[in-house]
Write a protein that holds these residues in place. Sequence first.
Motif, PDB file in Angstrom:
ATOM      1  N   SER A   1      18.063  -6.919  -5.270  1.00 17.35           N
ATOM      2  CA  SER A   1      18.078  -5.376  -5.693  1.00 17.35           C
ATOM      3  C   SER A   1      16.803  -4.666  -6.027  1.00 17.35           C
ATOM      4  O   SER A   1      16.593  -3.380  -5.780  1.00 17.35           O
ATOM      5  CB  SER A   1      19.220  -5.317  -6.811  1.00 17.35           C
ATOM      6  N   ASN A   2      15.562  -5.355  -6.382  1.00 19.53           N
ATOM      7  CA  ASN A   2      14.527  -4.980  -6.746  1.00 19.53           C
ATOM      8  C   ASN A   2      13.717  -4.364  -5.548  1.00 19.53           C
ATOM      9  O   ASN A   2      13.244  -3.563  -5.902  1.00 19.53           O
ATOM     10  CB  ASN A   2      13.712  -6.233  -7.325  1.00 19.53           C
ATOM     11  N   TYR A   3      14.396  -5.031  -4.543  1.00 19.02           N
ATOM     12  CA  TYR A   3      13.458  -4.467  -3.360  1.00 19.02           C
ATOM     13  C   TYR A   3      14.053  -3.485  -2.351  1.00 19.02           C
ATOM     14  O   TYR A   3      13.619  -2.936  -1.707  1.00 19.02           O
ATOM     15  CB  TYR A   3      13.080  -5.771  -2.252  1.00 19.02           C
ATOM     16  N   LEU A   4      15.426  -3.199  -2.778  1.00 14.76           N
ATOM     17  CA  LEU A   4      16.257  -2.201  -1.801  1.00 14.76           C
ATOM     18  C   LEU A   4      15.786  -0.863  -1.957  1.00 14.76           C
ATOM     19  O   LEU A   4      15.909  -0.169  -0.795  1.00 14.76           O
ATOM     20  CB  LEU A   4      17.664  -2.592  -2.263  1.00 14.76           C
ATOM     21  N   PRO A   5      15.408  -0.205  -3.144  1.00 16.70           N
ATOM     22  CA  PRO A   5      14.727   0.965  -2.950  1.00 16.70           C
ATOM     23  C   PRO A   5      13.604   1.273  -1.802  1.00 16.70           C
ATOM     24  O   PRO A   5      13.333   2.289  -1.684  1.00 16.70           O
ATOM     25  CB  PRO A   5      14.363   1.447  -4.327  1.00 16.70           C
ATOM     26  N   GLY A   6      12.859   0.184  -1.709  1.00 14.89           N
ATOM     27  CA  GLY A   6      11.924   0.448  -0.671  1.00 14.89           C
ATOM     28  C   GLY A   6      10.555   0.883  -1.407  1.00 14.89           C
ATOM     29  O   GLY A   6       9.686   1.685  -0.637  1.00 14.89           O
ATOM     30  N   ASN A   7      10.213   0.594  -2.723  1.00 18.89           N
ATOM     31  CA  ASN A   7       9.279   1.345  -3.420  1.00 18.89           C
ATOM     32  C   ASN A   7       7.966   0.777  -3.054  1.00 18.89           C
ATOM     33  O   ASN A   7       7.940  -0.767  -2.593  1.00 18.89           O
ATOM     34  CB  ASN A   7       9.559   1.363  -4.906  1.00 18.89           C
ATOM     35  N   THR A   8       6.985   1.018  -3.307  1.00 21.12           N
ATOM     36  CA  THR A   8       5.475   0.099  -3.138  1.00 21.12           C
ATOM     37  C   THR A   8       5.512  -0.973  -3.857  1.00 21.12           C
ATOM     38  O   THR A   8       5.954  -0.933  -5.119  1.00 21.12           O
ATOM     39  CB  THR A   8       4.419   1.311  -3.503  1.00 21.12           C
ATOM     40  N   LEU A   9       5.166  -1.778  -3.531  1.00 21.07           N
ATOM     41  CA  LEU A   9       5.134  -3.223  -4.001  1.00 21.07           C
ATOM     42  C   LEU A   9       4.030  -3.448  -5.004  1.00 21.07           C
ATOM     43  O   LEU A   9       2.762  -3.017  -4.833  1.00 21.07           O
ATOM     44  CB  LEU A   9       5.106  -4.280  -3.112  1.00 21.07           C
ATOM     45  N   PRO A  10       4.207  -4.276  -6.224  1.00 20.90           N
ATOM     46  CA  PRO A  10       5.428  -4.839  -6.438  1.00 20.90           C
ATOM     47  C   PRO A  10       6.385  -3.819  -7.091  1.00 20.90           C
ATOM     48  O   PRO A  10       5.928  -3.004  -7.820  1.00 20.90           O
ATOM     49  CB  PRO A  10       4.936  -5.889  -7.682  1.00 20.90           C
ATOM     50  N   PRO A  11       7.948  -3.922  -7.115  1.00 17.25           N
ATOM     51  CA  PRO A  11       8.619  -3.114  -7.289  1.00 17.25           C
ATOM     52  C   PRO A  11       9.067  -2.941  -8.799  1.00 17.25           C
ATOM     53  O   PRO A  11       8.556  -4.126  -9.407  1.00 17.25           O
ATOM     54  CB  PRO A  11       9.890  -3.389  -6.703  1.00 17.25           C
ATOM     55  N   ALA A  12       9.629  -2.237  -9.377  1.00 20.52           N
ATOM     56  CA  ALA A  12      10.300  -2.158 -10.669  1.00 20.52           C
ATOM     57  C   ALA A  12      11.223  -3.392 -10.695  1.00 20.52           C
ATOM     58  O   ALA A  12      12.118  -3.856  -9.866  1.00 20.52           O
ATOM     59  CB  ALA A  12      10.977  -0.841 -11.133  1.00 20.52           C
TER      60      ALA A  12
ATOM     61  N   PHE B   1       0.819  -1.421  -0.094  1.00 23.09           N
ATOM     62  CA  PHE B   1       0.037  -0.148  -0.008  1.00 23.09           C
ATOM     63  C   PHE B   1       1.037   1.186  -0.019  1.00 23.09           C
ATOM     64  O   PHE B   1       0.586   2.269  -0.768  1.00 23.09           O
ATOM     65  CB  PHE B   1      -1.169  -0.050   1.215  1.00 23.09           C
ATOM     66  N   VAL B   2       1.856   1.357   0.646  1.00 26.36           N
ATOM     67  CA  VAL B   2       2.833   2.366   0.711  1.00 26.36           C
ATOM     68  C   VAL B   2       4.530   1.879   1.006  1.00 26.36           C
ATOM     69  O   VAL B   2       4.383   1.221   2.024  1.00 26.36           O
ATOM     70  CB  VAL B   2       2.517   3.253   1.701  1.00 26.36           C
ATOM     71  N   GLY B   3       5.241   2.281  -0.007  1.00 27.07           N
ATOM     72  CA  GLY B   3       6.651   1.806   0.357  1.00 27.07           C
ATOM     73  C   GLY B   3       7.213   2.896   1.319  1.00 27.07           C
ATOM     74  O   GLY B   3       6.998   3.814   1.384  1.00 27.07           O
ATOM     75  N   LEU B   4       7.954   1.995   2.299  1.00 25.06           N
ATOM     76  CA  LEU B   4       8.754   2.859   3.337  1.00 25.06           C
ATOM     77  C   LEU B   4       9.891   3.336   2.988  1.00 25.06           C
ATOM     78  O   LEU B   4      10.655   3.810   4.014  1.00 25.06           O
ATOM     79  CB  LEU B   4       8.938   1.576   4.470  1.00 25.06           C
ATOM     80  N   GLY B   5      10.448   3.099   1.803  1.00 18.61           N
ATOM     81  CA  GLY B   5      11.661   3.640   1.161  1.00 18.61           C
ATOM     82  C   GLY B   5      12.979   3.337   2.064  1.00 18.61           C
ATOM     83  O   GLY B   5      12.781   2.131   2.563  1.00 18.61           O
ATOM     84  N   HIS B   6      13.861   4.054   2.169  1.00 19.39           N
ATOM     85  CA  HIS B   6      15.120   3.565   3.003  1.00 19.39           C
ATOM     86  C   HIS B   6      14.738   4.068   4.337  1.00 19.39           C
ATOM     87  O   HIS B   6      14.465   4.877   4.937  1.00 19.39           O
ATOM     88  CB  HIS B   6      16.336   4.521   2.646  1.00 19.39           C
ATOM     89  N   ILE B   7      14.990   2.648   5.090  1.00 20.61           N
ATOM     90  CA  ILE B   7      14.604   2.874   6.643  1.00 20.61           C
ATOM     91  C   ILE B   7      16.041   2.791   7.289  1.00 20.61           C
ATOM     92  O   ILE B   7      16.036   2.382   8.604  1.00 20.61           O
ATOM     93  CB  ILE B   7      13.794   1.757   6.936  1.00 20.61           C
TER      94      ILE B   7
END
Length: 253
Positions: free
Chosen positions: A121-132, A52-58
């Motif tokens: 690496s797809n998940y590392l940016p922390g974008n809303t799922l599913p990522p690019a 629902f919302v990507g948490l980005g770099h944490i």
Amino acid sequence: MGLILYLLTAGLILCNLIGLGAAALKFLPRFALSLPAAVLGSALLLFFIEHFVGLGHIRWLWPFTTALAAYSIYLNRTLLKTQLNDLAAFAAGFGYGFAWRMAYPDIVPSSEHMTDLFFISNYLPGNTLPPADLWLAAQKFDYYYAFQHYAAALMGRLFGLDGGTTYNFAFCVVFGLIFSLAWFVARTLIGDSKRHAVLVLLALIIGGTGISPLYHLLYKSDIFSASDTTNALWTNTRFIGLYDKKADGVLAQ
């Protein structure tokens, strides 16, 4: 300096994991069960939220999670004292994985190593799922069995690690979980004999699935080429229904 940094990072990861497992000891009586359950539960919750919302770099969170983990260890120190064998098994597995990955840190382009790196690496940016999808440009990474890669990337995001370092430390965590679970199962089935449980654990580490002693009775390979050796490794670790069709040895008759 690089090794010092890796050792400090390993210490932070261990502190956070042990604190998480200690907190879950109130619900599960053994650390070998509470830790994987807590890791799985935390990752599943965040996996749900980030659809629902990507948490980005944490990475700004790690001082707080580490402080909470240290407090959890202190608060549950009495319970943890009863789980020293499980803790030792987990630490031994983590240390074994750490030594292995530090000795051979390169991610070589064979098997699915590069695939795993791309998935993490797809998940590392922390974008809303599913990522690019970094492998297939302009596509969304919404297929394949990649939850384990999400969990690995979550650890990397928390501690500000790059893809390759995340990959290597994820192996350490998986090794630790395997060791502690194997120790728990061995002690449950064998009973009070710690020496026999250690023997089972060593057999798992050295022999993998346990099919190794029977390999030459299942397959007729006498002289291994490079490809034969690779196939031997695969058949030894994945004797689950594919390679049994190629069996042509004494036991295969």
